[in-house]
Scaffold this motif. Structure first.
Motif, mmCIF file in Angstrom:
data_model
loop_
_atom_site.group_PDB
_atom_site.id
_atom_site.type_symbol
_atom_site.label_atom_id
_atom_site.label_comp_id
_atom_site.label_asym_id
_atom_site.label_seq_id
_atom_site.Cartn_x
_atom_site.Cartn_y
_atom_site.Cartn_z
ATOM 1 N N MET A 136 0.834 -1.205 0.000
ATOM 2 C CA MET A 136 0.000 0.000 0.000
ATOM 3 C C MET A 136 0.869 1.255 0.000
ATOM 4 O O MET A 136 0.589 2.204 -0.734
ATOM 5 C CB MET A 136 -0.933 0.004 1.211
ATOM 6 N N ALA A 137 1.929 1.261 0.792
ATOM 7 C CA ALA A 137 2.820 2.419 0.854
ATOM 8 C C ALA A 137 3.496 2.665 -0.494
ATOM 9 O O ALA A 137 3.796 3.804 -0.846
ATOM 10 C CB ALA A 137 3.865 2.229 1.951
ATOM 11 N N ALA A 138 3.703 1.592 -1.258
ATOM 12 C CA ALA A 138 4.341 1.708 -2.568
ATOM 13 C C ALA A 138 3.374 2.196 -3.643
ATOM 14 O O ALA A 138 3.788 2.533 -4.738
ATOM 15 C CB ALA A 138 4.940 0.367 -2.974
ATOM 16 N N GLY A 139 2.068 2.203 -3.328
ATOM 17 C CA GLY A 139 1.088 2.701 -4.290
ATOM 18 C C GLY A 139 0.074 1.683 -4.775
ATOM 19 O O GLY A 139 -0.735 1.977 -5.647
ATOM 20 N N MET A 140 0.089 0.493 -4.224
ATOM 21 C CA MET A 140 -0.894 -0.530 -4.597
ATOM 22 C C MET A 140 -2.036 -0.496 -3.592
ATOM 23 O O MET A 140 -1.977 -1.143 -2.556
ATOM 24 C CB MET A 140 -0.237 -1.903 -4.628
#
Length: 72
Positions: free
Chosen positions: A23-27
Motif C-alpha cells: 500500500m505504501a508503494a502505491g498498490m
C-alpha cells in the motif's frame, strides 16, 4: 522470500507487514479480485512501480519500522 513472479494473494498472506508495504508503494487495490491472481511484476507494471526495488523492500519487511514504511 518474495519474488516478482509470486501472486499478490500469496504475498499478502506471508507476512503481516507486506500489505502495508504494498500500500505504501502505491498498490491500494489489494482487496480487488484481480489483484489476488496477479503477479507482483504484473501489478508493478500496471502501477508504474519498480518491481526490483519493491521486492527488496518486501524481503526486508520484517526489519522495516513504521517510519520506514512512511518513506517507501
Amino acid at each position: 522470500m518474495v519474488t516478482k513472479e509470486m501472486l499478490i494473494g500469496e504475498i499478502i498472506q506471508m507476512n503481516e507487514k507486506y500489505p502495508e508495504i504494498l500500500m505504501a508503494a502505491g498498490m491500494h487495490c489489494l482487496g480487488c479480485p484481480a489483484a489476488a491472481g496477479e503477479s507482483l511484476e504484473e501489478a508493478c507494471a500496471v502501477h508504474g512501480i519498480d518491481v526490483e526495488a519493491l521486492v527488496e523492500k518486501l524481503n526486508a519487511g520484517e526489519k522495516l519500522t513504521d517510519e520506514d514504511l512512511n518513506n517507501i
